[in-house]
Design an enzyme around this catalytic site. Structure first.
Site, PDB file in Angstrom:
ATOM      1  N   TYR A   1      -3.603   1.564  16.123  1.00 23.60           N
ATOM      2  CA  TYR A   1      -2.355   1.542  16.897  1.00 23.60           C
ATOM      3  C   TYR A   1      -2.591   1.310  18.384  1.00 23.60           C
ATOM      4  O   TYR A   1      -1.890   0.543  19.021  1.00 23.60           O
ATOM      5  CB  TYR A   1      -1.567   2.843  16.662  1.00 23.60           C
ATOM      6  CG  TYR A   1      -1.042   2.930  15.243  1.00 23.60           C
ATOM      7  CD1 TYR A   1       0.183   2.387  14.908  1.00 23.60           C
ATOM      8  CD2 TYR A   1      -1.814   3.497  14.231  1.00 23.60           C
ATOM      9  CE1 TYR A   1       0.650   2.407  13.596  1.00 23.60           C
ATOM     10  CE2 TYR A   1      -1.357   3.525  12.916  1.00 23.60           C
ATOM     11  CZ  TYR A   1      -0.123   2.978  12.610  1.00 23.60           C
ATOM     12  OH  TYR A   1       0.331   2.993  11.319  1.00 23.60           O
TER      13      TYR A   1
ATOM     14  N   ARG B   1       0.862  -1.190   0.000  1.00 24.14           N
ATOM     15  CA  ARG B   1       0.000   0.000   0.000  1.00 24.14           C
ATOM     16  C   ARG B   1       0.895   1.236   0.000  1.00 24.14           C
ATOM     17  O   ARG B   1       1.711   1.399   0.905  1.00 24.14           O
ATOM     18  CB  ARG B   1      -0.895  -0.017   1.242  1.00 24.14           C
ATOM     19  CG  ARG B   1      -1.669   1.254   1.428  1.00 24.14           C
ATOM     20  CD  ARG B   1      -2.548   1.248   2.694  1.00 24.14           C
ATOM     21  NE  ARG B   1      -3.162   2.548   2.803  1.00 24.14           N
ATOM     22  CZ  ARG B   1      -3.112   3.335   3.872  1.00 24.14           C
ATOM     23  NH1 ARG B   1      -2.517   2.932   4.985  1.00 24.14           N
ATOM     24  NH2 ARG B   1      -3.673   4.530   3.849  1.00 24.14           N
TER      25      ARG B   1
ATOM     26  N   ASN C   1      -7.121   1.548  10.323  1.00 25.68           N
ATOM     27  CA  ASN C   1      -5.758   1.753  10.832  1.00 25.68           C
ATOM     28  C   ASN C   1      -5.846   1.741  12.345  1.00 25.68           C
ATOM     29  O   ASN C   1      -6.648   2.486  12.924  1.00 25.68           O
ATOM     30  CB  ASN C   1      -5.194   3.110  10.395  1.00 25.68           C
ATOM     31  CG  ASN C   1      -5.019   3.210   8.888  1.00 25.68           C
ATOM     32  OD1 ASN C   1      -5.257   2.249   8.155  1.00 25.68           O
ATOM     33  ND2 ASN C   1      -4.584   4.369   8.424  1.00 25.68           N
TER      34      ASN C   1
ATOM     35  N   GLU D   1      -7.023   8.327   6.807  1.00 22.20           N
ATOM     36  CA  GLU D   1      -7.266   8.968   8.103  1.00 22.20           C
ATOM     37  C   GLU D   1      -7.710  10.423   7.998  1.00 22.20           C
ATOM     38  O   GLU D   1      -6.994  11.331   8.428  1.00 22.20           O
ATOM     39  CB  GLU D   1      -6.005   8.870   8.983  1.00 22.20           C
ATOM     40  CG  GLU D   1      -5.542   7.436   9.193  1.00 22.20           C
ATOM     41  CD  GLU D   1      -4.431   7.316  10.246  1.00 22.20           C
ATOM     42  OE1 GLU D   1      -3.961   8.351  10.740  1.00 22.20           O
ATOM     43  OE2 GLU D   1      -4.065   6.175  10.566  1.00 22.20           O
TER      44      GLU D   1
ATOM     45  N   GLU E   1      -3.281  -0.256   8.280  1.00 20.82           N
ATOM     46  CA  GLU E   1      -2.067   0.128   9.026  1.00 20.82           C
ATOM     47  C   GLU E   1      -2.131  -0.471  10.415  1.00 20.82           C
ATOM     48  O   GLU E   1      -3.179  -0.419  11.069  1.00 20.82           O
ATOM     49  CB  GLU E   1      -1.941   1.653   9.214  1.00 20.82           C
ATOM     50  CG  GLU E   1      -1.507   2.392   7.993  1.00 20.82           C
ATOM     51  CD  GLU E   1      -1.323   3.888   8.255  1.00 20.82           C
ATOM     52  OE1 GLU E   1      -1.007   4.288   9.400  1.00 20.82           O
ATOM     53  OE2 GLU E   1      -1.515   4.650   7.301  1.00 20.82           O
TER      54      GLU E   1
ATOM     55  N   HIS F   1      -2.748  10.940   1.226  1.00 18.89           N
ATOM     56  CA  HIS F   1      -2.184  10.664   2.552  1.00 18.89           C
ATOM     57  C   HIS F   1      -1.576  11.981   3.051  1.00 18.89           C
ATOM     58  O   HIS F   1      -0.369  12.096   3.212  1.00 18.89           O
ATOM     59  CB  HIS F   1      -1.159   9.536   2.456  1.00 18.89           C
ATOM     60  CG  HIS F   1      -0.857   8.846   3.758  1.00 18.89           C
ATOM     61  ND1 HIS F   1      -0.980   7.500   3.958  1.00 18.89           N
ATOM     62  CD2 HIS F   1      -0.426   9.338   4.951  1.00 18.89           C
ATOM     63  CE1 HIS F   1      -0.627   7.178   5.196  1.00 18.89           C
ATOM     64  NE2 HIS F   1      -0.280   8.280   5.825  1.00 18.89           N
TER      65      HIS F   1
HETATM   66  C1  FCB Z   1      -0.790   6.993  10.944  1.00 20.12           C
HETATM   67  C2  FCB Z   1      -0.378   7.542   9.606  1.00 20.12           C
HETATM   68  C3  FCB Z   1       0.961   7.042   9.108  1.00 20.12           C
HETATM   69  C4  FCB Z   1       1.966   6.948  10.240  1.00 20.12           C
HETATM   70  C5  FCB Z   1       1.391   6.131  11.375  1.00 20.12           C
HETATM   71  C6  FCB Z   1       2.351   5.921  12.507  1.00 20.12           C
HETATM   72  O1  FCB Z   1      -1.590   7.937  11.555  1.00 20.12           O
HETATM   73  O2  FCB Z   1      -1.356   7.251   8.634  1.00 20.12           O
HETATM   74  O3  FCB Z   1       1.390   7.900   8.088  1.00 20.12           O
HETATM   75  O4  FCB Z   1       2.333   8.210  10.644  1.00 20.12           O
HETATM   76  O5  FCB Z   1       0.236   6.746  11.860  1.00 20.12           O
END
Ligand code: FCB
Length: 476
Positions: free
Chosen positions: A301, A81, A299, A170, A376, A125
């Site tokens: 985290y 991607r 995405n 995002e 992500e 992006h």
């Molecule tokens: C996301 C972004 C990517 C990177 C990761 C850690 O928010 O899409 O570009 O910065 O976090």
């Protein structure tokens, strides 16, 4: 019979990919007709990024893309991607395309296909051409029309060879970090403008989807990538539950409401009343935004933990991936953000794979029948080569293992997750944090730009080749 939850084998068609974005890796910012984007301007503005770092060279992927694709193939990845730099394709953000700019992406796609790696294109992006920002940026409706034109150009150029398309990455970050807290480009701190930006990003997604479909084969898939927050209340106290609902509206409902259901939640209107009257939502906009999708990108985290703000409760603010120092929320001064318990990455983000499972199950309910991709997921650690030049990153292996198990568990629970893109292929320019935070599965020496796969890259490559997660202690 559902498969046992402990199984770590994935369905045979599951896509194993890695993700990057243009400004974070390409460099070559003045080549082949490219003009500045808001990230060039922002990163060259003193005080905006750690150490004044910028993407002028980044990891020079523009010149090294062949080697980077070869590396992906050697590792065994099945999908990649990447994003397109709008200002390489349309330097003023409007008008005819610059073929030299498009040619770079044509070559990249050819190289990927030749190596059997499936390309997935993200159109936006975060790198808006500066001229469009000078004309008002995302708070202006015109930017959504410009995006649709750009989407059509790229769809025409690559639609015959790229099947997976993502309109926006995002949009929460573009709207709220770009125009609310100002920690991202263009660095504006205007709460009302951030909500206007959110609406015009939604509109851009809808118009862009229609534009792509008008020029591409019907087999292609159009999606977008949301960093939907997993918002957890600090307690079951009604005030904390209300705070969590409010943040859920501001983080999630503001995007998935119109995109998936054709409406903004009533509670969002109520929560944002002091900031905006939403008069820029014109007749027909919600229908234009609510295009059927072929897939949804998530995405993830880290989760967010919130409570009602009380005089004695103050925590860090949200950055879209759990708690941090950012304060992007318009009309949410009555909410406090807290650090979630547990181990943390170099970003200070808590490692919590249960949040990924929760997120997937939420969208399985929210959008039944819609295929999901994790577009992500990954972690930054303080990686360094050892005396032999090898980079061992057992924490990242453990992170990936935990999160991929959560994905597998969601599949066993009935979710239709079709693939996973590790963030990120390479160490790169981590926005306002500059080069300090290393998210790559591949280590980059920033003085020589030499690439060295970390042990996690070999671990992940083995998972990709076998469709089964190797044990965490495997050093390959
Ligand atoms: C996301 C972004 C990517 C990177 C990761 C850690 O928010 O899409 O570009 O910065 O976090």
């Amino acid at each position: 019979m559902p498969e046992p939850v402990s199984s770590v084998s994935f369905p045979p068609a599951f896509l194993w990919g890695a993700a990057t974005s243009a400004y974070q890796i390409e460099g070559a910012v003045r080549e082949d007709g490219r003009t500045p984007s808001i990230w060039d301007t922002f990163s060259h503005t003193p005080g905006k990024t750690a150490g004044g770092e910028h993407g002028d060279i980044a990891v020079d992927h523009y010149h090294r893309y062949r080697d980077d694709v070869a590396l992906m193939a050697e590792l065994g990845l099945g999908a990649y991607r990447f994003s397109i730099s709008w200002s390489r394709v349309q330097p003023t953000g409007r008008g005819p395309a610059v073929q030299r700019g498009l040619d770079f992406y044509r070559r990249l796609v050819d190289e990927l296909l030749a190596k059997g790696i499936k390309p997935a294109v993200t159109l936006y992006h975060w790198d808006l051409p500066q001229e469009l920002e000078d004309a008002g940026g995302w708070p202006e409706r015109e930017t959504a029309y410009r995006f649709a034109e750009y989407a059509q150009i790229v769809g025409e150029a690559l639609g015959d060879r790229v099947e997976q398309w993502i309109t926006l990455n995002e949009p929460w970050c573009s709207a709220f970090l770009g125009y609310g807290s100002g920690v991202h480009a263009p660095g504006r701190t205007e709460p009302a403008a951030s909500l206007r930006a959110a609406h015009h990003l939604n509109l851009a997604h809808g118009l862009g989807t229609t534009a792509l479909r008008s020029v591409m084969p019907a087999r292609n898939s159009v999606a977008l990538s949301l960093n939907s927050s997993v918002v957890r209340p600090l307690s079951q106290d009604p005030a904390d539950l209300a705070a969590a609902r409010k943040i859920d509206d501001l983080a999630n409902g503001v995007f998935h409401g119109p995109i998936l259901h054709g409406l903004y939640p009533e509670s969002l209107y109520a929560a944002t009343e002091p900031v905006t009257d939403w008069s820029y939502v014109l007749d027909g906009d919600l229908a234009a935004i609510n295009q059927p999708l072929d897939a949804l990108g998530l995405n993830y985290y880290s989760p967010s933990l919130v409570s009602a703000a009380k005089p004695d409760v103050s925590g860090p603010r949200a950055d879209g991936h759990g708690s941090s120092e950012y304060s992007p929320w318009p009309a949410a001064d009555d909410v406090a953000f807290h650090q979630t318990p547990g181990e943390r990455t170099e970003m200070g983000w808590t490692v919590d794979p249960t949040g990924l499972h929760e997120l997937i199950m939420r969208y399985t309910r929210e959008a039944p029948g819609l295929p999901l991709y994790i577009t992500e997921n990954g972690a930054a650690y303080d990686d360094k080569p050892d005396a032999d030049g090898r980079v061992h990153d057992p924490e990242r292996i453990a992170y990936l293992h935990g999160h991929l198990r959560a994905v597998r568990r969601a599949i066993a629970d009935g979710a239709d997750v079709r693939g996973y893109y590790l963030w990120s292929l390479l160490d790169n320019f981590e926005w306002a944090y500059g080069y300090e935070k290393r998210f790559g599965a591949v280590y980059v020496d920033y003085s020589t730009l030499e690439r060295t796969p970390k042990s996690s890259a070999y671990w992940y490559g083995k998972a990709a080749r076998t469709g089964t997660l190797p044990a965490v202690e495997t050093e390959l």
